[in-house]
Enzyme design. Structure first.
Site, short mmCIF file in Angstrom:
data_model
loop_
_atom_site.label_atom_id
_atom_site.label_comp_id
_atom_site.label_asym_id
_atom_site.label_seq_id
_atom_site.Cartn_x
_atom_site.Cartn_y
_atom_site.Cartn_z
N LYS A 85 -9.05 8.78 -1.40
CA LYS A 85 -9.29 7.49 -0.74
C LYS A 85 -9.54 7.71 0.76
O LYS A 85 -8.67 8.22 1.46
CB LYS A 85 -8.08 6.57 -0.96
CG LYS A 85 -8.16 5.23 -0.23
CD LYS A 85 -6.94 4.33 -0.52
CE LYS A 85 -6.96 3.04 0.29
NZ LYS A 85 -5.75 2.20 0.08
N LYS A 115 -3.07 -8.25 6.50
CA LYS A 115 -1.71 -7.72 6.60
C LYS A 115 -0.98 -8.33 7.80
O LYS A 115 -1.63 -8.73 8.77
CB LYS A 115 -1.77 -6.20 6.79
CG LYS A 115 -2.20 -5.42 5.57
CD LYS A 115 -2.22 -3.93 5.85
CE LYS A 115 -2.67 -3.14 4.64
NZ LYS A 115 -1.76 -3.22 3.49
N ASP A 117 -4.88 5.28 6.18
CA ASP A 117 -5.30 4.96 4.82
C ASP A 117 -6.44 5.85 4.31
O ASP A 117 -6.90 5.68 3.19
CB ASP A 117 -5.69 3.47 4.74
CG ASP A 117 -5.33 2.84 3.40
OD1 ASP A 117 -4.55 3.45 2.65
OD2 ASP A 117 -5.86 1.76 3.11
N ASP A 153 -6.52 -7.04 -0.19
CA ASP A 153 -5.78 -5.88 0.33
C ASP A 153 -5.59 -4.80 -0.73
O ASP A 153 -5.17 -3.69 -0.42
CB ASP A 153 -4.43 -6.36 0.88
CG ASP A 153 -3.79 -5.35 1.81
OD1 ASP A 153 -4.49 -4.38 2.19
OD2 ASP A 153 -2.61 -5.54 2.17
N GLU A 205 -7.69 -2.90 -1.97
CA GLU A 205 -9.07 -2.41 -1.85
C GLU A 205 -9.22 -0.96 -2.27
O GLU A 205 -10.31 -0.52 -2.62
CB GLU A 205 -9.56 -2.59 -0.40
CG GLU A 205 -9.18 -1.46 0.57
CD GLU A 205 -7.67 -1.27 0.76
OE1 GLU A 205 -6.92 -2.22 0.47
OE2 GLU A 205 -7.26 -0.17 1.17
N ARG A 217 -8.18 0.68 -4.85
CA ARG A 217 -8.60 0.84 -6.24
C ARG A 217 -10.07 0.44 -6.41
O ARG A 217 -10.75 0.95 -7.30
CB ARG A 217 -7.65 0.06 -7.16
CG ARG A 217 -7.59 -1.41 -6.88
CD ARG A 217 -6.35 -2.08 -7.47
NE ARG A 217 -5.15 -1.89 -6.63
CZ ARG A 217 -3.96 -2.37 -6.92
NH1 ARG A 217 -3.76 -3.04 -8.04
NH2 ARG A 217 -2.93 -2.16 -6.12
N1 BES Z 1 -3.24 1.05 1.96
C1 BES Z 1 -2.41 0.09 1.32
C2 BES Z 1 -1.15 0.71 0.73
C3 BES Z 1 -0.04 0.99 1.69
C4 BES Z 1 0.71 -0.05 2.21
C5 BES Z 1 0.30 2.27 2.00
C6 BES Z 1 1.75 0.21 3.05
C7 BES Z 1 1.35 2.53 2.84
C8 BES Z 1 2.08 1.50 3.37
C9 BES Z 1 -3.17 -0.56 0.18
O1 BES Z 1 -4.52 -0.73 0.37
C10 BES Z 1 -2.56 -1.92 0.00
O2 BES Z 1 -2.69 -2.70 0.88
N2 BES Z 1 -1.92 -2.12 -1.13
C11 BES Z 1 -1.29 -3.35 -1.40
C12 BES Z 1 -1.54 -3.69 -2.85
C13 BES Z 1 -1.10 -5.07 -3.22
C14 BES Z 1 -1.99 -6.10 -2.54
C15 BES Z 1 -1.18 -5.21 -4.71
C16 BES Z 1 0.20 -3.20 -1.13
O3 BES Z 1 0.75 -2.14 -1.44
O4 BES Z 1 0.78 -4.12 -0.58
ZN ZN Z 2 -5.41 0.52 1.66
MN MN Z 3 -4.91 -2.56 1.37
#
Ligand code: BES
Ligand code: ZN
Ligand code: MN
Length: 503
Positions: free
Chosen positions: A267, A279, A290, A349, A351, A353
């Site tokens: 990614k 966020k 990320d 968010d 994104e 996947r």
């Molecule tokens: N890049 C984030 C995941 C992440 C969040 C990594 C905090 C490290 C710390 C990812 O793109 C994301 O935002 N995931 C969401 C998914 C949710 C919306 C289902 C998450 O983990 O909140």
């Molecule tokens: Zn992300």
């Molecule tokens: Mn995200």
């Protein structure tokens, strides 16, 4: 840093500094005892004064011991001898390095490599010594206007091995460790760069540079090419950004012509603001990390090329930003992935996947023996496992076992979570083939379950590195994980490649 191995006892070495361990309470390791003996009990008498009793991580620097050709001796507390293990060996090595940094010694000889650790041989101890030393000396100062004042005399580290016959093994371990360390450093540097520098275009340029320095063929697909391929999920994410997306392909051919490659998919989200599902502000800066999955693919490809592993390896890095914008994905939008499956974007968010599913579909064209994706995919994985283990999910148990074993060996550990069919229904959508989120429960697993719908045609494993790719707080910075795990996994593949029957 220059590393080498040497056999021979400490009392004869003429070194800037000897490093030796002391266990609790004041129990000299064999090598410390040899130094003590030649110096007529000088160590024992210093320790009796109470300056060091051997607690884990204590250090004591001594100068001009009688009869000793070396200028200095650094004693390092190793804790209770019975409790000494992998983690403690890494810890004492780190402590020794930070103590040595502040001395004037330019060359040191460490006997910590001769300490006994259950189940670990000299190759492992040398590997870890080099990797831990390089990691401890790492600084990220590219973005400071003046170079830091971290004065460093240390230039050369000699690692002691017990026997002359261990020298070859030791040299090979150094070579592997240096390639891995360089890969880790590349991943850390890319991770630490801010989002305004490390854009998808920058990542792609770095990959092209890497391809020139090593024997790698690098191709970068632009937006137009992705559109022709039908990468609608990936492009829906980049639509909200002014930076053009890039799809980076690194092709390493160290194996036989017809050998099916292993594919690594990382990614490469260079900044994740969440998009319209934005966020919260606190710590949002950390979403520059990320792209650490993508950076780990670059770091691993570099290590593989440097080690000239007899394998074919493909690295794929889908790269984009995720920002709110008038043109960005909106909750409820439905997009079509390259696989033809449609996705309802219930949360913009989620994104990662979306960009990974198209990259995984793209990976099919290589008819890979295995595909491993690496992604800072979910906060839920951090809740589940904290910061010590990456989450591992796989559709193939042998692949999972091999990755877990590589992580254990390199101390870049992963922990497996289930990927059962029961989780799939959390992704049901009323309007599309699937939703891009599955609710809070089991968030790391439902993210992987989403990816599983794009990986049915090959052996696949997913590493969620959201908790391991960087550190927060005072030590904020990228870790370079899981470059050690991935490189070790690939090294291990070369070792039984020959005894596998031809397909
Ligand atoms: N890049 C984030 C995941 C992440 C969040 C990594 C905090 C490290 C710390 C990812 O793109 C994301 O935002 N995931 C969401 C998914 C949710 C919306 C289902 C998450 O983990 O909140
Ligand atoms: Zn992300
Ligand atoms: Mn995200």
């Amino acid at each position: 840093m220059e590393f080498s191995v040497k056999s021979g006892t400490p009392e004869k070495q003429r070194s800037g500094c000897l490093v030796a361990g002391v266990f609790e309470s004041r129990k000299l390791s064999d090598e410390a005892a040899q130094i003590d003996e030649v110096s007529n009990g000088a160590l024992a008498s210093i320790l009796r004064r109470g300056d060091l009793d051997g607690k884990l991580g204590q250090t004591l620097l001594l100068h001009n011991l009688p009869n000793l050709p070396s200028e200095r001796v650094l004693l390092v507390g190793c804790g209770k001898e019975k409790e000494f293990n992998d983690a403690r060996y890494r810890e004492v090595t780190t402590r020794a390095v930070s103590a040595l940094k502040d001395t004037g010694a330019s060359e040191v000889t460490s006997y910590l490599t001769e300490l006994d650790i259950k189940g670990r041989d000299i190759a492992w101890k040398v590997r870890q010594a080099v990797e831990v030393t390089e990691a401890a000396l790492y600084r990220f100062e590219q973005m400071k206007s003046k170079p830091g004042n971290s004065r460093r005399a240390l230039k050369r580290v000699i690692l002691a091995v017990p026997k002359r016959s261990d020298l070859g093994t030791g040299e090979r371990a150094i070579r592997e460790a240096q390639a891995i360390s360089a890969g880790v450093k590349l991943a850390r540097d890319l991770g630490n760069l801010p989002g305004n520098v490390c854009t998808p275009t920058y990542l792609a340029d770095q990959a092209v540079e890497l391809g020139k320095r090593f024997n790698l063929t690098v191709t970068v697909l632009d937006e137009e090419q992705m559109r022709s391929l039908g990468m609608g999920a990936l492009l829906s994410v980049s639509r909200g950004s002014r930076q053009p997306p890039k799809f980076i392909i690194l092709d390493y051919r160290g194996g036989k012509d017809g050998d099916a490659p292993i594919a690594l998919v990382g990614k490469g989200l260079t900044f994740d603001a969440g998009g319209i599902s934005i966020k919260p502000a606190a710590n949002m800066d950390e979403m520059k990390y990320d792209m650490c999955g993508g950076a780990s693919v670059l770091g691993t490809m570099q290590a593989v090329a440097e080690l000239k592993l007899p394998l074919n390896v493909i690295g794929l890095v889908p790269s984009s930003e995720n920002l709110p914008d008038g043109n960005a994905n909106k909750p409820g939008d439905i997009v079509k992935s390259m696989s033809g499956q449609t996705i309802e974007v219930l949360n913009t968010d989620a994104e990662g996947r979306l960009i990974l599913c198209d990259a995984l579909t793209y990976a099919e064209r290589y008819k890979p023996v295995a595909v491993v994706d690496i992604a800072t995919l979910t906060g839920a994985c951090v809740v589940a496992l904290g910061h010590h283990a990456s989450g591992l999910m796989s559709n193939n148990d042998q692949l999972a076992r091999e990755l877990l074993a590589a992580g254990k060996y390199t101390y870049d550990r992963a922990w497996q979570l289930p990927l059962w069919d029961e989780y799939q229904k959390q992704l049901d959508s009323n309007f599309a083939d699937m939703a891009n989120v599955g609710g809070r429960d089991g968030g790391a697993i439902t993210a992987a379950s989403f990816l599983a719908r794009y990986t049915k045609n090959f052996k696949w494993a997913h590493l969620d590195i959201a908790g391991t790719a960087w550190k927060t707080g005072r030590e904020k910075g990228a870790t370079g994980r899981p470059v050690p795990l991935l490189t070790q996994y690939l090294i291990n593949q070369t070792e039984h490649v020959d005894d596998e029957p031809a397909a």
